[in-house]
Design a protein around this motif. Structure first.
Motif, PDB file in Angstrom:
ATOM      1  N   LYS A  84       0.828  -1.213   0.000  1.00 43.15           N
ATOM      2  CA  LYS A  84       0.000   0.000   0.000  1.00 43.15           C
ATOM      3  C   LYS A  84       0.858   1.257   0.000  1.00 43.15           C
ATOM      4  O   LYS A  84       0.552   2.233  -0.701  1.00 43.15           O
ATOM      5  CB  LYS A  84      -0.941  -0.013   1.201  1.00 43.15           C
ATOM      6  CG  LYS A  84      -2.042  -1.047   1.064  1.00 43.15           C
ATOM      7  CD  LYS A  84      -2.958  -1.033   2.269  1.00 43.15           C
ATOM      8  CE  LYS A  84      -4.078  -2.060   2.099  1.00 43.15           C
ATOM      9  NZ  LYS A  84      -5.014  -2.047   3.233  1.00 43.15           N
ATOM     10  N   GLN A  85       1.942   1.262   0.761  1.00 42.02           N
ATOM     11  CA  GLN A  85       2.829   2.417   0.797  1.00 42.02           C
ATOM     12  C   GLN A  85       3.495   2.637  -0.555  1.00 42.02           C
ATOM     13  O   GLN A  85       3.631   3.770  -1.015  1.00 42.02           O
ATOM     14  CB  GLN A  85       3.892   2.249   1.899  1.00 42.02           C
ATOM     15  CG  GLN A  85       4.878   3.395   1.993  1.00 42.02           C
ATOM     16  CD  GLN A  85       4.255   4.735   2.364  1.00 42.02           C
ATOM     17  OE1 GLN A  85       3.138   4.810   2.869  1.00 42.02           O
ATOM     18  NE2 GLN A  85       4.971   5.802   2.081  1.00 42.02           N
ATOM     19  N   PHE A  86       3.897   1.567  -1.218  1.00 42.72           N
ATOM     20  CA  PHE A  86       4.488   1.665  -2.552  1.00 42.72           C
ATOM     21  C   PHE A  86       3.494   2.329  -3.509  1.00 42.72           C
ATOM     22  O   PHE A  86       3.844   3.230  -4.265  1.00 42.72           O
ATOM     23  CB  PHE A  86       4.877   0.266  -3.049  1.00 42.72           C
ATOM     24  CG  PHE A  86       5.658   0.254  -4.331  1.00 42.72           C
ATOM     25  CD1 PHE A  86       7.036   0.293  -4.310  1.00 42.72           C
ATOM     26  CD2 PHE A  86       5.013   0.173  -5.557  1.00 42.72           C
ATOM     27  CE1 PHE A  86       7.770   0.268  -5.498  1.00 42.72           C
ATOM     28  CE2 PHE A  86       5.723   0.145  -6.739  1.00 42.72           C
ATOM     29  CZ  PHE A  86       7.107   0.190  -6.709  1.00 42.72           C
ATOM     30  N   GLY A  87       2.242   1.884  -3.466  1.00 40.48           N
ATOM     31  CA  GLY A  87       1.207   2.474  -4.313  1.00 40.48           C
ATOM     32  C   GLY A  87       0.982   3.936  -4.001  1.00 40.48           C
ATOM     33  O   GLY A  87       0.816   4.765  -4.905  1.00 40.48           O
ATOM     34  N   LYS A  88       0.968   4.289  -2.723  1.00 42.98           N
ATOM     35  CA  LYS A  88       0.780   5.682  -2.323  1.00 42.98           C
ATOM     36  C   LYS A  88       1.928   6.547  -2.825  1.00 42.98           C
ATOM     37  O   LYS A  88       1.701   7.642  -3.364  1.00 42.98           O
ATOM     38  CB  LYS A  88       0.659   5.787  -0.804  1.00 42.98           C
ATOM     39  CG  LYS A  88       0.440   7.211  -0.301  1.00 42.98           C
ATOM     40  CD  LYS A  88       0.309   7.269   1.197  1.00 42.98           C
ATOM     41  CE  LYS A  88       0.086   8.659   1.744  1.00 42.98           C
ATOM     42  NZ  LYS A  88       0.466   9.795   0.980  1.00 42.98           N
ATOM     43  N   LEU A  89       3.147   6.067  -2.674  1.00 42.28           N
ATOM     44  CA  LEU A  89       4.300   6.825  -3.160  1.00 42.28           C
ATOM     45  C   LEU A  89       4.220   7.033  -4.674  1.00 42.28           C
ATOM     46  O   LEU A  89       4.549   8.113  -5.175  1.00 42.28           O
ATOM     47  CB  LEU A  89       5.598   6.112  -2.782  1.00 42.28           C
ATOM     48  CG  LEU A  89       5.973   6.157  -1.313  1.00 42.28           C
ATOM     49  CD1 LEU A  89       7.142   5.200  -1.031  1.00 42.28           C
ATOM     50  CD2 LEU A  89       6.322   7.571  -0.882  1.00 42.28           C
ATOM     51  N   ALA A  90       3.812   6.016  -5.389  1.00 37.15           N
ATOM     52  CA  ALA A  90       3.674   6.139  -6.844  1.00 37.15           C
ATOM     53  C   ALA A  90       2.642   7.208  -7.190  1.00 37.15           C
ATOM     54  O   ALA A  90       2.897   8.096  -8.003  1.00 37.15           O
ATOM     55  CB  ALA A  90       3.292   4.799  -7.463  1.00 37.15           C
ATOM     56  N   ALA A  91       1.472   7.123  -6.572  1.00 35.38           N
ATOM     57  CA  ALA A  91       0.404   8.083  -6.854  1.00 35.38           C
ATOM     58  C   ALA A  91       0.808   9.505  -6.447  1.00 35.38           C
ATOM     59  O   ALA A  91       0.499  10.467  -7.160  1.00 35.38           O
ATOM     60  CB  ALA A  91      -0.876   7.662  -6.143  1.00 35.38           C
ATOM     61  N   ASP A  92       1.487   9.643  -5.324  1.00 38.92           N
ATOM     62  CA  ASP A  92       1.904  10.964  -4.840  1.00 38.92           C
ATOM     63  C   ASP A  92       2.975  11.606  -5.715  1.00 38.92           C
ATOM     64  O   ASP A  92       3.201  12.813  -5.632  1.00 38.92           O
ATOM     65  CB  ASP A  92       2.447  10.869  -3.405  1.00 38.92           C
ATOM     66  CG  ASP A  92       1.371  10.613  -2.371  1.00 38.92           C
ATOM     67  OD1 ASP A  92       0.161  10.689  -2.699  1.00 38.92           O
ATOM     68  OD2 ASP A  92       1.745  10.312  -1.219  1.00 38.92           O
ATOM     69  N   ASN A  93       3.644  10.814  -6.553  1.00 37.77           N
ATOM     70  CA  ASN A  93       4.754  11.320  -7.352  1.00 37.77           C
ATOM     71  C   ASN A  93       4.519  11.247  -8.855  1.00 37.77           C
ATOM     72  O   ASN A  93       5.469  11.203  -9.637  1.00 37.77           O
ATOM     73  CB  ASN A  93       6.042  10.588  -6.955  1.00 37.77           C
ATOM     74  CG  ASN A  93       6.489  10.997  -5.569  1.00 37.77           C
ATOM     75  OD1 ASN A  93       6.997  12.094  -5.389  1.00 37.77           O
ATOM     76  ND2 ASN A  93       6.259  10.148  -4.576  1.00 37.77           N
ATOM     77  N   GLY A  94       3.268  11.233  -9.266  1.00 36.01           N
ATOM     78  CA  GLY A  94       2.945  11.328 -10.687  1.00 36.01           C
ATOM     79  C   GLY A  94       2.574  10.038 -11.370  1.00 36.01           C
ATOM     80  O   GLY A  94       2.183  10.036 -12.537  1.00 36.01           O
ATOM     81  N   GLY A  95       2.690   8.907 -10.674  1.00 41.05           N
ATOM     82  CA  GLY A  95       2.270   7.633 -11.240  1.00 41.05           C
ATOM     83  C   GLY A  95       0.797   7.400 -10.946  1.00 41.05           C
ATOM     84  O   GLY A  95       0.098   8.286 -10.468  1.00 41.05           O
ATOM     85  N   SER A  96       0.347   6.205 -11.210  1.00 40.81           N
ATOM     86  CA  SER A  96      -1.036   5.865 -10.891  1.00 40.81           C
ATOM     87  C   SER A  96      -1.086   4.457 -10.314  1.00 40.81           C
ATOM     88  O   SER A  96      -0.159   3.670 -10.490  1.00 40.81           O
ATOM     89  CB  SER A  96      -1.934   5.965 -12.127  1.00 40.81           C
ATOM     90  OG  SER A  96      -1.559   5.004 -13.092  1.00 40.81           O
ATOM     91  N   THR A  97      -2.169   4.169  -9.625  1.00 37.50           N
ATOM     92  CA  THR A  97      -2.294   2.869  -8.987  1.00 37.50           C
ATOM     93  C   THR A  97      -3.759   2.481  -8.874  1.00 37.50           C
ATOM     94  O   THR A  97      -4.628   3.343  -8.783  1.00 37.50           O
ATOM     95  CB  THR A  97      -1.623   2.878  -7.589  1.00 37.50           C
ATOM     96  OG1 THR A  97      -1.681   1.573  -7.031  1.00 37.50           O
ATOM     97  CG2 THR A  97      -2.274   3.863  -6.663  1.00 37.50           C
ATOM     98  N   PHE A  98      -4.027   1.190  -8.945  1.00 36.24           N
ATOM     99  CA  PHE A  98      -5.364   0.687  -8.638  1.00 36.24           C
ATOM    100  C   PHE A  98      -5.242  -0.731  -8.106  1.00 36.24           C
ATOM    101  O   PHE A  98      -4.245  -1.408  -8.314  1.00 36.24           O
ATOM    102  CB  PHE A  98      -6.316   0.779  -9.833  1.00 36.24           C
ATOM    103  CG  PHE A  98      -6.018  -0.164 -10.965  1.00 36.24           C
ATOM    104  CD1 PHE A  98      -6.648  -1.400 -11.053  1.00 36.24           C
ATOM    105  CD2 PHE A  98      -5.124   0.184 -11.960  1.00 36.24           C
ATOM    106  CE1 PHE A  98      -6.378  -2.263 -12.101  1.00 36.24           C
ATOM    107  CE2 PHE A  98      -4.852  -0.666 -13.019  1.00 36.24           C
ATOM    108  CZ  PHE A  98      -5.479  -1.896 -13.083  1.00 36.24           C
ATOM    109  N   HIS A  99      -6.284  -1.140  -7.404  1.00 33.52           N
ATOM    110  CA  HIS A  99      -6.317  -2.475  -6.810  1.00 33.52           C
ATOM    111  C   HIS A  99      -7.373  -3.296  -7.531  1.00 33.52           C
ATOM    112  O   HIS A  99      -8.529  -2.897  -7.608  1.00 33.52           O
ATOM    113  CB  HIS A  99      -6.644  -2.382  -5.322  1.00 33.52           C
ATOM    114  CG  HIS A  99      -6.862  -3.718  -4.672  1.00 33.52           C
ATOM    115  ND1 HIS A  99      -5.827  -4.606  -4.460  1.00 33.52           N
ATOM    116  CD2 HIS A  99      -7.976  -4.311  -4.210  1.00 33.52           C
ATOM    117  CE1 HIS A  99      -6.312  -5.698  -3.882  1.00 33.52           C
ATOM    118  NE2 HIS A  99      -7.609  -5.538  -3.719  1.00 33.52           N
ATOM    119  N   LEU A 100      -6.976  -4.417  -8.051  1.00 29.58           N
ATOM    120  CA  LEU A 100      -7.894  -5.352  -8.684  1.00 29.58           C
ATOM    121  C   LEU A 100      -8.330  -6.363  -7.639  1.00 29.58           C
ATOM    122  O   LEU A 100      -7.493  -7.078  -7.076  1.00 29.58           O
ATOM    123  CB  LEU A 100      -7.208  -6.061  -9.855  1.00 29.58           C
ATOM    124  CG  LEU A 100      -8.014  -7.136 -10.567  1.00 29.58           C
ATOM    125  CD1 LEU A 100      -9.253  -6.538 -11.231  1.00 29.58           C
ATOM    126  CD2 LEU A 100      -7.146  -7.839 -11.595  1.00 29.58           C
TER     127      LEU A 100
END
Length: 129
Positions: A84-100
């Motif tokens: 979850k932290q990895f996903g948050k860092l990605a989203a906070d820095n211009g990437g995107s994330t979703f959970h299937l």
């Protein structure tokens, strides 16, 4: 060891993005066209400029990875919180994330689909084994 190669449009922005996710830059394996980002001793992401990446694929066309996907690189993490932290860092820095939702409880398995600045896809995962 696993080396995943990703084409990137802006090498320096991509280096910064991956550093914010927790990857370490191996300066001995960096030049103006590529950078080696180490997650650990066994998993590296190689960031390659579009021009440099093209040399590895011959006559094939480089696709827009924001529009199309050709692969997803999964790698394990130590627990759900790290995923979850990895996903948050990605989203906070211009990437995107979703959970299937796969129908597993978080006590069994948890994964995220994470895209970098260029749409290259990683899948951090924790699985009870």
């Amino acid at each position: 060891m696993v080396f995943t190669n990703f084409p990137v449009s802006d090498l320096q922005k991509s280096i910064t993005f991956y550093q914010k996710l927790g990857f370490k830059l191996n300066e001995d394996m960096q030049n103006e066209q590529s950078a080696a980002m180490m997650w650990d001793d066994n998993f590296w992401v190689m960031l390659l400029s579009h021009e440099f990446y093209q040399q590895f694929i011959g006559e094939k066309k480089l696709i827009d990875t924001k529009q199309y996907n050709t692969s997803m690189t999964a790698f394990s993490m130590d627990n759900v919180a790290e995923v979850k932290q990895f996903g948050k860092l990605a989203a906070d820095n211009g990437g995107s994330t979703f959970h299937l939702e796969l129908g597993f409880s978080e006590e069994q398995l948890y994964q995220l689909e994470v895209e970098d600045l260029d749409g290259n896809q990683l899948q951090p995962i924790w699985m009870k084994v």
